[in-house]
Design a protein around this motif. Structure first.
Motif, PDB file in Angstrom:
ATOM      1  N   ASP A 182     -48.886  -1.590  16.789  1.00  0.00           N
ATOM      2  CA  ASP A 182     -48.560  -2.451  17.930  1.00  0.00           C
ATOM      3  C   ASP A 182     -48.223  -1.608  19.159  1.00  0.00           C
ATOM      4  O   ASP A 182     -48.668  -1.911  20.275  1.00  0.00           O
ATOM      5  CB  ASP A 182     -47.378  -3.360  17.594  1.00  0.00           C
ATOM      6  CG  ASP A 182     -47.796  -4.570  16.771  1.00  0.00           C
ATOM      7  OD1 ASP A 182     -48.956  -4.607  16.310  1.00  0.00           O
ATOM      8  OD2 ASP A 182     -46.957  -5.472  16.589  1.00  0.00           O
ATOM      9  N   GLN A 183     -47.440  -0.563  18.957  1.00  0.00           N
ATOM     10  CA  GLN A 183     -47.080   0.307  20.077  1.00  0.00           C
ATOM     11  C   GLN A 183     -48.300   1.011  20.646  1.00  0.00           C
ATOM     12  O   GLN A 183     -48.393   1.233  21.863  1.00  0.00           O
ATOM     13  CB  GLN A 183     -46.039   1.329  19.621  1.00  0.00           C
ATOM     14  CG  GLN A 183     -44.677   0.734  19.318  1.00  0.00           C
ATOM     15  CD  GLN A 183     -43.739   1.732  18.650  1.00  0.00           C
ATOM     16  OE1 GLN A 183     -44.176   2.674  17.999  1.00  0.00           O
ATOM     17  NE2 GLN A 183     -42.442   1.515  18.809  1.00  0.00           N
ATOM     18  N   ALA A 184     -49.237   1.379  19.783  1.00  0.00           N
ATOM     19  CA  ALA A 184     -50.437   2.095  20.231  1.00  0.00           C
ATOM     20  C   ALA A 184     -51.219   1.282  21.248  1.00  0.00           C
ATOM     21  O   ALA A 184     -51.775   1.837  22.209  1.00  0.00           O
ATOM     22  CB  ALA A 184     -51.320   2.447  19.030  1.00  0.00           C
ATOM     23  N   HIS A 185     -51.288  -0.035  21.069  1.00  0.00           N
ATOM     24  CA  HIS A 185     -52.008  -0.871  22.023  1.00  0.00           C
ATOM     25  C   HIS A 185     -51.394  -0.771  23.412  1.00  0.00           C
ATOM     26  O   HIS A 185     -52.096  -0.552  24.400  1.00  0.00           O
ATOM     27  CB  HIS A 185     -52.006  -2.335  21.555  1.00  0.00           C
ATOM     28  CG  HIS A 185     -53.039  -2.642  20.524  1.00  0.00           C
ATOM     29  ND1 HIS A 185     -52.846  -2.388  19.186  1.00  0.00           N
ATOM     30  CD2 HIS A 185     -54.283  -3.162  20.639  1.00  0.00           C
ATOM     31  CE1 HIS A 185     -53.922  -2.757  18.515  1.00  0.00           C
ATOM     32  NE2 HIS A 185     -54.816  -3.220  19.378  1.00  0.00           N
ATOM     33  N   GLY A 186     -50.079  -0.919  23.493  1.00  0.00           N
ATOM     34  CA  GLY A 186     -49.431  -0.854  24.788  1.00  0.00           C
ATOM     35  C   GLY A 186     -49.516   0.517  25.430  1.00  0.00           C
ATOM     36  O   GLY A 186     -49.772   0.645  26.630  1.00  0.00           O
ATOM     37  N   LEU A 187     -49.341   1.558  24.618  1.00  0.00           N
ATOM     38  CA  LEU A 187     -49.376   2.924  25.139  1.00  0.00           C
ATOM     39  C   LEU A 187     -50.755   3.281  25.673  1.00  0.00           C
ATOM     40  O   LEU A 187     -50.890   3.874  26.752  1.00  0.00           O
ATOM     41  CB  LEU A 187     -48.969   3.908  24.037  1.00  0.00           C
ATOM     42  CG  LEU A 187     -47.497   3.865  23.617  1.00  0.00           C
ATOM     43  CD1 LEU A 187     -47.289   4.667  22.339  1.00  0.00           C
ATOM     44  CD2 LEU A 187     -46.605   4.393  24.732  1.00  0.00           C
ATOM     45  N   LEU A 188     -51.804   2.927  24.922  1.00  0.00           N
ATOM     46  CA  LEU A 188     -53.156   3.286  25.350  1.00  0.00           C
ATOM     47  C   LEU A 188     -53.624   2.425  26.517  1.00  0.00           C
ATOM     48  O   LEU A 188     -54.339   2.899  27.398  1.00  0.00           O
ATOM     49  CB  LEU A 188     -54.126   3.188  24.175  1.00  0.00           C
ATOM     50  CG  LEU A 188     -53.991   4.314  23.148  1.00  0.00           C
ATOM     51  CD1 LEU A 188     -54.836   4.045  21.914  1.00  0.00           C
ATOM     52  CD2 LEU A 188     -54.364   5.665  23.762  1.00  0.00           C
TER      53      LEU A 188
END
Length: 232
Positions: A182-188
């Motif tokens: 989930d965090q990867a989506h926001g970070l990328l």
């Protein structure tokens, strides 16, 4: 793909936490795999079902399962109302049919309650985060599935992060190793320029499948010489 007026601006086009340039990643992968050309289906409901079928299986198998499902049933209503065992049999070639059949039916029933005419094209006009939230509210729809529908069916600036994109991004140091999916989506989405979402997604999937494999990455022939995880 349309430019994204709201949300992350994508201006942070420099280096990830460990110093590799995002621009370099894209520029070095394009000559190897080609520049991906966005192809928008304009059929968000079909894209949604196809994305569920594609989970943990090869594209050819999920595509075959989708075609078999469409040939077996004349409408979305028929799929939603069918005995689950029949739907399982129809999508068997896609793998994990016992899990995917009831998930697809639950999604379709939820859509029918919120859009009785099965027309969800209004997602193209909603503010991006409202459209994302509408999709995420459907049973079993996570950030990757919602982003796939937005990007591939509506041409909207959302960045799907599958296992390949997540793995390669972490190896390149673009996002922290301990970041959740989930965090990867926001970070990328904050790191990659919105106009590059499609290309970035497709390039990292190809690189993850053909070169940067999960168990034995082919570092010796990888074009990304500055990768901080490079072996040898």
């Amino acid at each position: 793909m349309t430019a994204r007026p709201e949300g992350p601006t994508g201006e942070q086009e420099g280096a990830g936490p460990r110093g590799i340039s995002l621009r370099e990643v894209i520029d070095l992968l394009v000559p190897v795999y080609g520049r991906p050309v966005p192809q928008v289906s304009h059929d968000p409901l079909a894209e949604l079902v196809l994305t569920v079928l594609s989970q943990n299986t090869a594209d050819t198998n999920s595509g075959r399962a989708f075609l078999q499902l469409m040939r077996r049933y004349p409408s979305w209503d028929a799929i939603a109302a069918a005995p689950v065992e029949e739907v399982v049999a129809a999508i068997q070639t896609g793998g994990l049919a016992q899990q995917k059949a009831p998930r697809i039916q639950a999604i379709l029933r939820a859509v029918a309650q919120r859009a009785p005419d099965w027309d969800v094209g209004f997602l193209e006009e909603l503010p991006l985060e409202e459209a994302r939230a509408w999709l995420r509210a459907l049973p079993g729809v996570g950030p990757k599935t919602a982003a796939c529908v937005l990007l591939f069916s509506l041409g909207r600036p959302a960045l799907p992060v599958d296992t390949h994109v997540e793995r390669v991004s972490k190896r390149l140091g673009l996002i922290p190793e301990k970041a959740s999916a989930d965090q990867a989506h926001g970070l990328l989405e904050a790191l990659v320029p919105p106009e590059e979402y499609y290309a970035f997604h497709m390039l990292l999937i190809k690189h993850g499948r053909r070169t940067c494999a999960a168990r034995r990455p082919a570092c010796a022939r990888c074009p990304l010489a500055a990768c901080p995880s490079r072996e040898g």
